[in-house]
Motif scaffolding. Sequence first.
Motif, mmCIF file in Angstrom:
data_model
loop_
_atom_site.group_PDB
_atom_site.id
_atom_site.type_symbol
_atom_site.label_atom_id
_atom_site.label_comp_id
_atom_site.label_asym_id
_atom_site.label_seq_id
_atom_site.Cartn_x
_atom_site.Cartn_y
_atom_site.Cartn_z
ATOM 1 N N TYR A 29 0.819 -1.213 0.000
ATOM 2 C CA TYR A 29 0.000 0.000 0.000
ATOM 3 C C TYR A 29 0.851 1.260 0.000
ATOM 4 O O TYR A 29 1.899 1.322 0.642
ATOM 5 N N ILE A 33 -2.682 5.812 1.409
ATOM 6 C CA ILE A 33 -3.817 4.941 1.096
ATOM 7 C C ILE A 33 -5.107 5.458 1.731
ATOM 8 O O ILE A 33 -5.107 5.918 2.879
ATOM 9 N N CYS A 35 -8.929 3.935 2.337
ATOM 10 C CA CYS A 35 -9.762 2.726 2.284
ATOM 11 C C CYS A 35 -11.195 3.109 2.624
ATOM 12 O O CYS A 35 -11.476 3.563 3.738
ATOM 13 N N LYS A 46 -1.484 4.182 6.183
ATOM 14 C CA LYS A 46 -1.137 2.797 6.526
ATOM 15 C C LYS A 46 -1.329 2.494 8.012
ATOM 16 O O LYS A 46 -1.672 1.366 8.356
ATOM 17 N N THR A 111 -9.500 -2.065 -6.046
ATOM 18 C CA THR A 111 -8.286 -1.320 -5.724
ATOM 19 C C THR A 111 -7.829 -0.495 -6.919
ATOM 20 O O THR A 111 -8.009 -0.890 -8.069
ATOM 21 N N LYS A 117 1.724 0.516 -6.236
ATOM 22 C CA LYS A 117 1.186 0.349 -4.882
ATOM 23 C C LYS A 117 -0.287 0.739 -4.893
ATOM 24 O O LYS A 117 -0.721 1.548 -5.711
ATOM 25 N N GLU A 121 -8.838 2.070 -2.089
ATOM 26 C CA GLU A 121 -9.515 0.775 -2.064
ATOM 27 C C GLU A 121 -10.941 0.956 -1.562
ATOM 28 O O GLU A 121 -11.184 1.727 -0.643
#
Length: 145
Positions: A29, A33, A35, A46, A111, A117, A121
């Motif tokens: 990741y 990132i 999510c 992360k 994703t 990377k 997501e």
Amino acid sequence: MTEDRKTRIRKGLDEIYNQGHLEKIDQLYDSGITCHQSPFPELNGKDELKGYVRDLRNAYSDFKTSVEEVIGEGDSMVVRGYIQGTHTRQSMNLQLPPTGKQMKVPFCTVTHWKNDKIVEEFTYVDLLLLTRQLGAIPSGSMESR
């Protein structure tokens, strides 16, 4: 490139979710990132993702992710599979006291990749089935008459 990513995501999900190697998040990741996990709060970075995985693995003993299918095109990939485990502790997202019941529910994750990377997501889990399996909602309560 797509086949390499398919292999990486299968291996990464196994190492992270099944084996608990949270340091593998750093390899798969991006640091920024995001999510999306509706209806639960968005995870940013992360560290939040690591906390989420840690919480899942604590809330469901013998937690396991199985990947059934990975589809990729360009910088996007879709992963479809199942999560399962025994509900032995309350999780941050699903505020349900431990039931001791087992669950197995389907999930789908979309994703988006940049510089090899995952940068974003979107994860969808069958929460109705999950809450039914844990006994929070009676099995017939949502069926039509």
